[in-house]
Scaffold this active site. Structure first.
Site, short mmCIF file in Angstrom:
data_model
loop_
_atom_site.label_atom_id
_atom_site.label_comp_id
_atom_site.label_asym_id
_atom_site.label_seq_id
_atom_site.Cartn_x
_atom_site.Cartn_y
_atom_site.Cartn_z
N CYS A 3 63.95 -35.76 6.15
CA CYS A 3 64.59 -35.64 7.47
C CYS A 3 65.08 -37.02 7.87
O CYS A 3 65.24 -37.89 7.00
CB CYS A 3 63.65 -35.03 8.50
SG CYS A 3 62.17 -36.01 8.85
N ARG A 9 59.72 -33.65 11.20
CA ARG A 9 59.93 -32.44 10.40
C ARG A 9 59.44 -32.58 8.97
O ARG A 9 58.71 -31.71 8.47
CB ARG A 9 61.43 -32.06 10.41
CG ARG A 9 61.93 -31.61 11.77
CD ARG A 9 63.44 -31.60 11.83
NE ARG A 9 63.99 -32.95 11.76
CZ ARG A 9 65.27 -33.25 11.68
NH1 ARG A 9 66.16 -32.27 11.68
NH2 ARG A 9 65.67 -34.50 11.65
N ASP A 120 65.87 -30.75 15.19
CA ASP A 120 65.12 -31.98 15.42
C ASP A 120 64.32 -31.83 16.73
O ASP A 120 64.92 -31.67 17.79
CB ASP A 120 66.14 -33.12 15.54
CG ASP A 120 65.47 -34.47 15.59
OD1 ASP A 120 64.26 -34.52 15.85
OD2 ASP A 120 66.18 -35.46 15.37
P1 4NP Z 1 62.46 -36.40 12.28
O1 4NP Z 1 62.63 -36.65 13.86
O2 4NP Z 1 63.79 -36.74 11.65
O3 4NP Z 1 62.13 -34.96 12.19
O4 4NP Z 1 61.35 -37.32 11.81
C1 4NP Z 1 63.12 -37.84 14.41
C2 4NP Z 1 62.32 -38.94 14.45
C3 4NP Z 1 62.79 -40.11 15.05
C4 4NP Z 1 64.06 -40.13 15.60
C5 4NP Z 1 64.85 -39.02 15.55
C6 4NP Z 1 64.38 -37.86 14.94
N1 4NP Z 1 64.54 -41.32 16.22
O5 4NP Z 1 65.62 -41.29 16.80
O6 4NP Z 1 63.85 -42.36 16.17
#
Ligand code: 4NP
Length: 151
Positions: A3, A9, A120
């Protein structure tokens, strides 16, 4: 499992898949996860993701975020990405057709050809994390059943 941040995720998908593989007695498959951004490298998963996973019986508290690299194409047979943006970022690191054939949207396992994204949950509330858990759980069940039939 890939991800953006590797803190919401994909660590969940890693933890759930590992949990289900253990339950199924499948020992020849290794599972890992990574993020395309590297922005959270070295961090444990987001506290909301850890809490939600624990509530659903899966411990992801000790996983550590890392950045996806081109070397991962040599280490893994299948690379599942959570959304279209992850798909583009991972495909941009592929060098060969063999690399490219390894990359698939995770939800295409459960809804082939539909190209759906795991949303997300970062900016939302608890229910977003439960929705992600439900999608991940349902899809990992299908994946493990496929692997069982090929054991
Ligand atoms: P992930 O979620 O891609 O599912 O781990 C996110 C984690 C951090 C961020 C965005 C989505 N961020 O903008 O830091």
């Amino acid at each position: 499992m890939v991800c953006l941040g590797n803190i919401c995720r994909s660590p969940l998908a890693e933890g759930v898949l590992r949990h289900k593989l253990n339950e199924a007695g499948i020992t020849h498959v290794s599972v890992d996860s990574a993020g395309t951004s590297g922005q959270h490298s070295g961090e444990n998963p987001d506290a909301r993701s850890v809490r939600n996973a624990k509530k659903n019986g899966v411990d992801i508290s000790t996983l550590v975020s890392r950045k996806f690299t081109a070397a991962d194409f040599g280490k893994f047979d299948r690379i599942y990405v959570m959304d279209q943006s992850n798909y583009r970022d991972v495909m941009n690191l592929a060098h060969t057709d063999e690399d490219r054939t390894k990359v698939e949207l995770f939800l295409n396992i459960s809804a082939p050809g539909k190209n759906k994204a795991v949303p997300d949950p970062w900016y939302g509330g608890e229910e977003g994390f439960q929705h992600v858990f439900d999608l991940v759980q349902e899809t990992c069940d299908i994946l493990v059943n496929e692997m069982k039939s090929k054991k």
